[in-house]
Design an enzyme around this catalytic site. Structure first.
Site, mmCIF file in Angstrom:
data_model
loop_
_atom_site.group_PDB
_atom_site.id
_atom_site.type_symbol
_atom_site.label_atom_id
_atom_site.label_comp_id
_atom_site.label_asym_id
_atom_site.label_seq_id
_atom_site.Cartn_x
_atom_site.Cartn_y
_atom_site.Cartn_z
ATOM 1 N N HIS A 11 0.975 -48.318 8.377
ATOM 2 C CA HIS A 11 -0.473 -48.073 8.395
ATOM 3 C C HIS A 11 -1.232 -49.108 7.574
ATOM 4 O O HIS A 11 -0.644 -49.918 6.858
ATOM 5 C CB HIS A 11 -0.766 -46.656 7.875
ATOM 6 N N CYS A 37 -7.599 -48.197 9.231
ATOM 7 C CA CYS A 37 -6.426 -47.439 9.685
ATOM 8 C C CYS A 37 -6.428 -47.185 11.191
ATOM 9 O O CYS A 37 -5.434 -47.427 11.881
ATOM 10 C CB CYS A 37 -6.316 -46.128 8.908
ATOM 11 N N HIS A 55 -7.328 -40.052 7.994
ATOM 12 C CA HIS A 55 -6.464 -41.237 7.939
ATOM 13 C C HIS A 55 -5.389 -41.114 9.012
ATOM 14 O O HIS A 55 -4.893 -40.021 9.293
ATOM 15 C CB HIS A 55 -5.807 -41.356 6.557
#
Length: 342
Positions: free
Chosen positions: A316, A257, A304
């Site tokens: 993402h 990520c 994240h």
């Protein structure tokens, strides 16, 4: 005439063995009856997805610790070089002090009044006395420099020692994070191994279809980007839709990520740090209502990160087993805050 002998009774030991065997058989039958049934494909998928989410968080923690380790290693190396240079400067000053002392000994070994009495030329004596005074002043100055450099050197050595201690702690943390990450991935693989190859292939294909469907359903709208480089970063990330999630991936073949967000901003000629725990400090924090396309968005205790794409949507790299995709913010996790880079 028929014989009427009594039948032979089984020995006590034989009865005990038979009884134990029967009990064991009953216990095994009972355990088999109450054993956990094989999880369904849906249950395996849910558990694997949960473990992959956790592995994604552990991945960020691991690479965060690794980044800190690399930074400390550079700092320790720089401090050790500085200490070595400082020690060399002290050694040079000490050598010079020794030369001054020798010159002073040669010039001042006799009492000045006796030197004047013995001197055939008083002017020469006065010149030598002046030189001796200059040597003494220079010697005092050199001693002062040595003392100051020794004080600074002691501080630098302590700082280097403290950094080495921090480095040892970070290396220990790094090992623990790596073990945690590998444990999550191994558990996910163990669950996957309970499925047939055909079932695993179908689950992977379903996930890829879901990723494409999530991206296809996106309506980004016409929101104004956060900045020119935010817009450039978002456009760059959009070219990577469909690329696989990869542990530690920073592109262009695969991404985790934070690897995706770092790579995207690099395409806009903006350098941001490597992992979520440091990217949170790469700009100004903003709330959900203030988000604009190109902003970084953080979820799940900043474990994240993605790029805000507009209309409540994030671009993402979700977690292991998925691909880079657009997704509604409502399905990703607990929103923390946004960061506007620049």
């Amino acid at each position: 005439m028929a014989s009427h002998r009594r039948p032979k009774q089984p020995s006590r030991a034989r009865v005990t063995v038979l009884t134990a065997t029967a009990a064991a058989a009953v216990a095994l039958t009972s355990q088999a009856a109450h054993a956990d049934p094989k999880p369904s494909k849906g249950e395996v998928k849910a558990k694997v997805e949960k473990l992959n989410h956790e592995a994604g968080a552990a991945n960020e923690q691991y690479y965060g610790a690794k980044e800190k380790q690399q930074k400390l290693e550079k700092e320790v190396s720089a401090l050790q070089d500085k200490v070595a240079r400082g020690q060399q400067e002290i050694n040079t000053l000490r050598n010079g002090l020794g030369s001054l002392a020798a010159a002073q000994y040669r010039s001042g070994g006799i009492d000045p009044s006796v030197q004047l009495f013995l001197s055939s030329n008083p002017d020469t004596f006065l010149d030598e006395a002046s030189a001796l005074d200059q040597l003494t002043a220079k010697q005092t100055e050199t001693l002062g420099k040595i003392q100051e450099k020794q004080r600074v050197l002691a501080q630098e050595r302590k700082e280097a020692q403290d950094k080495l201690g921090d480095l040892a702690d970070v290396r220990k943390t790094l090992g623990a994070k790596k073990q945690k990450l590998q444990s999550k991935l191994a558990e996910a693989q163990r669950l996957l191994n309970t499925m047939t190859q055909a079932e695993r292939t179908k689950m992977r294909e379903d996930e890829q279809r879901a990723s494409r469907a999530a991206s296809d359903r996106v309506e980004l709208g016409n929101e104004v980007p956060a900045s020119a480089w935010g817009s450039a970063a978002l456009n760059a990330a959009a070219t990577q839709v469909g690329k696989p999630y990869g542990r530690g991936g920073t592109g262009p073949g695969s991404f985790d990520c934070s690897g995706l967000t770092q790579w995207a901003y690099a395409q806009a000629n903006v350098q941001i740090s490597r992992v979520t725990y440091t990217q949170v400090n790469d700009g100004v924090h903003i709330g959900r209502s203030a988000l604009k396309p190109g902003d970084l968005v953080f979820f799940n205790n900043t474990e994240h990160v993605g790029l805000y794409a507009g209309n409540n949507t994030v671009l993402h790299a979700p977690y292991p087993g998925t691909v880079v995709r657009y997704e509604s913010m409502n399905t990703i996790g607990s929103f923390q805050f946004g960061v506007r880079v620049g």
